[in-house]
Design an enzyme around this catalytic site. Sequence first.
Site, PDB file in Angstrom:
ATOM      1  N   HIS A 190       0.828  -1.205   0.000  1.00 48.73           N
ATOM      2  CA  HIS A 190       0.000   0.000   0.000  1.00 48.73           C
ATOM      3  C   HIS A 190       0.865   1.258   0.000  1.00 48.73           C
ATOM      4  O   HIS A 190       0.480   2.276  -0.576  1.00 48.73           O
ATOM      5  CB  HIS A 190      -0.932  -0.006   1.209  1.00 48.73           C
ATOM      6  CG  HIS A 190      -2.085  -0.956   1.068  1.00 48.73           C
ATOM      7  ND1 HIS A 190      -3.351  -0.553   0.714  1.00 48.73           N
ATOM      8  CD2 HIS A 190      -2.156  -2.300   1.213  1.00 48.73           C
ATOM      9  CE1 HIS A 190      -4.158  -1.605   0.652  1.00 48.73           C
ATOM     10  NE2 HIS A 190      -3.444  -2.678   0.953  1.00 48.73           N
ATOM     11  N   GLU A 236       9.727 -26.143  -3.592  1.00 47.29           N
ATOM     12  CA  GLU A 236       9.202 -25.327  -4.688  1.00 47.29           C
ATOM     13  C   GLU A 236      10.005 -25.615  -5.948  1.00 47.29           C
ATOM     14  O   GLU A 236      11.232 -25.728  -5.900  1.00 47.29           O
ATOM     15  CB  GLU A 236       9.292 -23.817  -4.397  1.00 47.29           C
ATOM     16  CG  GLU A 236       8.332 -23.301  -3.350  1.00 47.29           C
ATOM     17  CD  GLU A 236       8.463 -21.791  -3.142  1.00 47.29           C
ATOM     18  OE1 GLU A 236       8.866 -21.079  -4.102  1.00 47.29           O
ATOM     19  OE2 GLU A 236       8.182 -21.324  -2.032  1.00 47.29           O
ATOM     20  N   GLU A 293       1.822 -12.890  -7.268  1.00 47.20           N
ATOM     21  CA  GLU A 293       3.258 -13.154  -7.222  1.00 47.20           C
ATOM     22  C   GLU A 293       3.960 -11.946  -6.614  1.00 47.20           C
ATOM     23  O   GLU A 293       3.762 -10.800  -7.047  1.00 47.20           O
ATOM     24  CB  GLU A 293       3.813 -13.429  -8.619  1.00 47.20           C
ATOM     25  CG  GLU A 293       5.318 -13.600  -8.682  1.00 47.20           C
ATOM     26  CD  GLU A 293       5.840 -14.784  -7.874  1.00 47.20           C
ATOM     27  OE1 GLU A 293       7.052 -14.825  -7.603  1.00 47.20           O
ATOM     28  OE2 GLU A 293       5.036 -15.670  -7.497  1.00 47.20           O
TER      29      GLU A 293
END
EC number: 3.2.1.147
Length: 544
Positions: A76, A426, A481
Amino acid sequence: MKLLHGLALVFLLAAASCKADEEITCEENEPFTCSNTDILSSKNFGKDFIFGVASSAYQIEGGRGRGVNVWDGFSHRYPEKSGSDLKNGDTSCESYTRWKKDVEIMGELNATGYRFSFAWSRIVPKGKVSRGVDQAGLDYYHNLIDALLEKNITPFVTLFHWDLPQTLQDEYEGFLDRQIIQDFKDYADLCFKEFGGKVKNWITINQLYTVPTRGYALGTDAPGRCSPKVDTKQRCYGGNSSTEPYIVAHNQLLAHAAIVDLYRTNYAFQNGKIGPVMITRWFLPYDESDPACIEAAERMNQFFHGWYMEPLTKGRYPDIMRQIVGSRLPNFTEAEAELVAGSYDFLGLNYYVTQYAKPKPNPYPSETHTALMDAGVDLTFNNSRGEYPGPVFAEDANSYYYPKGIYYVMDYFKTKYNNPLIYITENGISTPGSESRCEAIADYKRINYLCSHLCFLRKVIREKGVNIRGYFAWALGDNYEFCKGFTVRFGLSYVNWDDLDDRNLKESGKWYQRFINGTAKNPVKQDFLRSSLSSQSQKKRLAC
């Protein structure tokens, strides 16, 4: 006579099977025909080998019902850093309310494992357990875990996947302060008590390397700290890129070790295992005939892998790091070294790409210096002859992948660190988020990536005896992502951002399903993907 004939037939079949097994070959570069998929399937990895998918809380859950974390604050405050589309994880796959669909897709895949993370601020909204625990957050994870277990999917839970509660960052700068150790330990203790009867595989921290380097050296990730001149647009809210990464890394190791000690001391009766996750890469010499490049590649291994693995195995940092970094590198006390060394039952290793290494002067001290420069290595995706290691990994980053790199990395960890128990936590590749639905679903590039890496994974297990027990493809589905927003897709399942209930397996997901079932077949060949067929003709042939 019949008996002899029968025995001979059995012998010939066994010999043929062994021969087929021995003749497995793995392509190192395009075209990946994956012609070995008739014998490259889950059945070749052993019956207890786990094949699963992975995700993380901030990337899939959405912000509903949880406290604010550092990625909320960062995205933000600096929306241009959280993704070129200026998007964030406020609304992503909304798995917080659609977790049943996620489990349904995993069941469709026949996955046997799911690696996901708890959102610390969903369970402890204000960071400290003493300030209150959110029962709704606990219920959410209980429901998810119960549903996984009903489908015989083994949960692997990550306690911290970069989404630190913002309150702890505001109060004492998070991992820059040793107060984090107790707060992290209290949160972990709560999780072990609450979920330890169901969860038997715990991960303390995801990619120990990432937060110190990207969050505190470059300021490109949350919390977004760096030296003033490192980000020329002045988008870091403070920091010292030469010192803070080493402090953060040190405190991460101490927090990790404290949590492992807690688990082993108080929760051994739960019969689980615990460890960290490392990001790995393989480093090739930029010029294999140049001793300086060979030395640079090994030095990079020490700064990239040894930074954490040397403390985790020996209780001290690599000699080359202590020599170069000097007083900027914290020291472990004797008691801390004893606690850190051996503080894992398994290692989770993430692998994506390989790079070339060549020497580069270390500019320390300077106003633009970062800890990433201390290795004195320049990393590129091409060698001295202008060659790339393999196919394109991500077009926007001009990066390339090298399937054999996973072979070298696994052998390196086996040889250097006493053959630890390893899970590949991963491994995956992105495709452009701008693709049409049809193009996104027809992700044969991802099939080639997965099957080529799985081939070399099997090869290193068989040839080198590396103790690998599981593989988790990244990712379960398309998601937010980090730093790229929704401009890329990593999922084995497609998510329609205009209709979040619209989720379906891509071609890669269907291939992985067949691989797990032991019935994988060749993906569509590269020449078809590069053919001159019109877009409409391709869609018609692919039944989109």
